[in-house]
Design a protein around this motif. Structure first.
Motif, PDB file in Angstrom:
ATOM      1  N   PRO A   1     -34.296 -55.013 -34.453  1.00 57.18           N
ATOM      2  CA  PRO A   1     -32.874 -54.778 -34.728  1.00 57.18           C
ATOM      3  C   PRO A   1     -32.234 -53.741 -33.816  1.00 57.18           C
ATOM      4  N   GLU A   2     -32.997 -52.711 -33.413  1.00 58.46           N
ATOM      5  CA  GLU A   2     -32.398 -51.637 -32.605  1.00 58.46           C
ATOM      6  C   GLU A   2     -32.479 -51.892 -31.105  1.00 58.46           C
ATOM      7  N   ALA A   3     -33.096 -53.016 -30.696  1.00 61.25           N
ATOM      8  CA  ALA A   3     -33.212 -53.307 -29.267  1.00 61.25           C
ATOM      9  C   ALA A   3     -31.819 -53.554 -28.675  1.00 61.25           C
ATOM     10  N   PRO A   4     -31.506 -52.897 -27.549  1.00 64.21           N
ATOM     11  CA  PRO A   4     -30.150 -52.987 -26.969  1.00 64.21           C
ATOM     12  C   PRO A   4     -29.971 -54.223 -26.094  1.00 64.21           C
ATOM     13  N   LEU A   5     -30.143 -55.395 -26.670  1.00 63.20           N
ATOM     14  CA  LEU A   5     -30.163 -56.621 -25.879  1.00 63.20           C
ATOM     15  C   LEU A   5     -28.795 -57.283 -25.766  1.00 63.20           C
ATOM     16  N   HIS A   6     -28.440 -57.680 -24.551  1.00 66.27           N
ATOM     17  CA  HIS A   6     -27.257 -58.500 -24.321  1.00 66.27           C
ATOM     18  C   HIS A   6     -27.637 -59.976 -24.258  1.00 66.27           C
ATOM     19  N   TRP A   7     -28.789 -60.266 -23.633  1.00 68.90           N
ATOM     20  CA  TRP A   7     -29.265 -61.638 -23.552  1.00 68.90           C
ATOM     21  C   TRP A   7     -30.727 -61.662 -23.134  1.00 68.90           C
ATOM     22  N   GLY A  31     -30.016 -47.249 -26.267  1.00 69.98           N
ATOM     23  CA  GLY A  31     -29.360 -47.316 -27.563  1.00 69.98           C
ATOM     24  C   GLY A  31     -29.163 -48.727 -28.045  1.00 69.98           C
ATOM     25  N   PRO A  32     -28.725 -48.892 -29.282  1.00 70.04           N
ATOM     26  CA  PRO A  32     -28.535 -50.227 -29.863  1.00 70.04           C
ATOM     27  C   PRO A  32     -27.551 -51.050 -29.053  1.00 70.04           C
ATOM     28  N   GLY A  33     -27.890 -52.301 -28.851  1.00 70.54           N
ATOM     29  CA  GLY A  33     -27.006 -53.180 -28.085  1.00 70.54           C
ATOM     30  C   GLY A  33     -26.171 -54.063 -28.975  1.00 70.54           C
ATOM     31  N   VAL A  34     -25.063 -54.492 -28.435  1.00 70.15           N
ATOM     32  CA  VAL A  34     -24.177 -55.391 -29.171  1.00 70.15           C
ATOM     33  C   VAL A  34     -23.787 -56.522 -28.249  1.00 70.15           C
ATOM     34  N   SER A  35     -23.929 -57.757 -28.703  1.00 69.12           N
ATOM     35  CA  SER A  35     -23.462 -58.886 -27.892  1.00 69.12           C
ATOM     36  C   SER A  35     -21.962 -58.813 -27.795  1.00 69.12           C
ATOM     37  N   GLU A  36     -21.505 -58.808 -26.535  1.00 71.58           N
ATOM     38  CA  GLU A  36     -20.066 -58.604 -26.324  1.00 71.58           C
ATOM     39  C   GLU A  36     -19.329 -59.925 -26.284  1.00 71.58           C
TER      40      GLU A  36
END
Length: 251
Positions: free
Chosen positions: A43-49, A246-251
């Motif tokens: 859950p805390e992985a700062p992934l975009h894709w 830090g935590p990532g959010v899909s933009e």
């Protein structure tokens, strides 16, 4: 022709203040790298894709292990991109679109990563044709062009994101950024860097911000050795990347 400028002048407010996220260029098959695929769903992985690369594409038939891995990422809110190898613009259009259909039908991907995307102006028209067709197949398709270098500026109008650097830490430390990229927000650019020592991770993050990249992938693994792929496994300092970016959010 695009001009190059040093990294330092890109310390604009938008570039410096923007939060970084991670783009994963493609781990090994889930049976070979189960820990890697499990980590991507943290859950805390700062992934975009993350890129799904079954066999330099979707493979010849549905793979249940890849479908399961892709489903876990989708449920975790991570974009899954099917890898389409353009072979620097030499891949036939029909083959690329056939692969795209298979990715959509078999793995329900959210978009596509155009690997080895050509950077030259002469091939832009054909790349535009591919991009337009992909968006017709999937209206909200997220497209990343994997140039690995600064392409002709016109490519930026047809992708959600451009990979403008893919290479070694030794080259990245002294890299320059194309002046035209300053006209775009950081989330339009991605840097993929291998061979980054743990002690230089903070420096790598700083360079990415200076150069206006919104998505990165840093690893201490290298491309040394026959057939070595530095992207196939987690970096040794993955936990540090998660906590530093830090935590990532899909933009």
């Amino acid at each position: 022709m695009s001009h190059l400028i040093d990294a330092g002048p890109r310390l604009a407010a938008t570039a410096g203040a923007s939060s970084l996220g991670v783009g994963v260029p493609g781990y090994a098959h889930p049976l070979v790298a189960p820990a890697e695929w499990a980590e991507l769903a943290r859950p805390e992985a700062p992934l975009h894709w993350a890129v799904l690369n079954v066999a330099r594409g979707p493979g010849i038939q549905p793979d249940p292990h890849c479908l399961e891995a892709a489903g876990r990422l989708t449920n975790a809110g991570v974009r899954v991109l099917g890898l389409l190898d353009t072979r620097l613009g030499t891949r036939p259009f029909g083959e690329l679109i056939s692969d795209a259909h298979h990715f959509l039908d078999w793995y329900k991907v959210d978009g596509f990563y155009l690997d080895r995307c050509p950077p030259d102006r002469a091939v832009l028209q054909e790349t535009k044709r591919v991009a337009a067709t992909l968006r017709a197949l999937l209206e909200e398709a997220y497209l990343v062009f994997g140039h690995g270098t600064h392409p002709y500026p016109g490519y930026a109008e047809w992708a959600d994101q451009l990979v403008t650097f893919a290479g070694s830490w030794a080259d990245y430390r002294w890299s320059q950024v194309a002046e035209w990229t300053a006209e775009y927000a950081p989330q339009r650019f991605c840097h993929l860097v291998h061979g980054v020592p743990r002690l230089h991770l903070e420096e790598a993050v700083r360079i990415a911000r200076w150069q206006g990249a919104g998505t990165v992938y840093f690893t201490d693994r290298t491309a040394r050795g026959r057939g070595a792929d530095p992207w196939e496994a987690l970096p040794g300092y993955w936990d540090e990347i998660v906590s530093r970016i830090g935590p990532g959010v899909s933009e």
